[in-house]
Design a protein around this motif. Structure first.
Motif: not given
Length: 310
Positions: A115-117, A142, A146, A182-183
């Motif tokens: 994930t991005r975070q 990223c 997804d 999606q994230e």
């Protein structure tokens, strides 16, 4: 130079990463493959299931020496390919190249670190900046994350996920309806599949079916939850990763759930053994153990690299 998957596979075996433009092409080509896969990707035996890798490139190569190369062995990886280890970029590149060449022989599930975070906190983002000089490669990754599928179903009776179950999911069809492109959200069914953990809820946690997770996402779930889910969906076993196991693997709940961990000497300091699970049929399974590659057989990056696991 046109994209030559065989050339890059040979290069990346030596813990190298590929030029940015080629990496972009790789991500685009693999994304097309992921788009065709179901949220619950069907896999037939024989197949080998692998747990977290976390950028430990040299230990991934030891995993392949232990379990066989992808040309000869079919694999399901349970996610967490990046973060914490020194070589997340090379590890992910290696696996994406194998996915491109042997798309029907390797399944890559999404973990909570895809994930991005999370990658901005635990090292992968910084590693991409360090190696490419910008964040483009991280952004390409990223988008790939997804599209990664969230579960695999082996012979219709062994469910593979990264983390665990969810109070919002009773059937496999409910997993199939998740919008995975999606994230990963902070809560809900998708989040729970990659964040939850099994726990013996009769000892110290009371007997509730679900408990708050100390991770801050997902849930703790006990034997009652697993028994009901397995009964409703006609399963024999749930395979998951997500938790460090010192012995490499751990069965729970009368052998209806197994945690598989495939990063030996995790973070280069935990001293654990790693495991992979060979599944020849629903009733015939075999764990294979392996140790970390010795220090004198691996490269260590220079000290000015970010200390990812502090």
């Amino acid at each position: 130079m046109s994209f030559d998957v065989d050339t890059w596979i040979e290069l990346v075996k030596d813990c190298k990463y590929i030029p940015e433009n080629d990496f972009k092409q790789l991500c685009e080509k693999v994304s097309e493959i992921f788009l065709e896969e179901s949220n619950v990707q069907f896999v037939s035996t024989p197949v080998t299931v692998c747990g977290d890798i976390h950028g430990q490139f040299y230990d991934l190569e030891e995993l392949f020496r232990t379990g066989g190369q992808v040309a000869d062995t079919k694999y399901v990886f349970l996610g967490d390919f990046v973060d914490r280890g020194y070589y997340s970029l090379e590890t992910l590149t290696r696996l994406l190249l194998l996915k491109l060449k042997y798309s029907d022989r390797i399944v890559l599930l999404r973990g909570n670190h895809e994930t991005r975070q999370i990658t901005q906190v635990y090292g992968f983002y910084d590693e991409c900046i360090s190696k490419y000089g910008n964040a483009n490669a991280w952004r390409y990754c990223c988008k790939v994350f997804d599209l990664m599928t969230v579960a695999a179903l082996i012979d219709g009776q062994i469910l593979c996920v990264h983390g665990g179950l969810s109070p919002e999911i009773n059937t496999l069809d409910q997993i199939r309806t998740i919008d995975r492109n999606q994230e990963i959200p902070h809560k809900g069914a998708f989040c729970d599949l990659v964040w939850s953990d099994p726990e013996d809820l009769d000892s110290g946690y009371g007997t509730k079916a679900w408990n708050i997770s100390p991770r801050g996402a997902g849930w703790l779930f006990g034997k009652q939850v697993v028994d009901e889910f397995i009964h409703i969906n006609d399963l024999k076993l749930i395979c998951r990763a997500h938790q460090l196991v010192q012995e490499g693997y751990k069965y729970m709940f009368d052998d209806t759930l197994i945690t598989v961990w495939s990063a030996p000497n995790y973070c280069y300091r935990c001293g654990n053994i790693a495991a992979i699970l060979e599944i020849n049929s629903v009733s015939s399974k075999n764990t294979k153990l392996f140790n970390a590659v010795p220090d004198n057989e691996r490269k260590t990056p220079p000290r000015n690299m970010s200390p990812y696991f502090l």
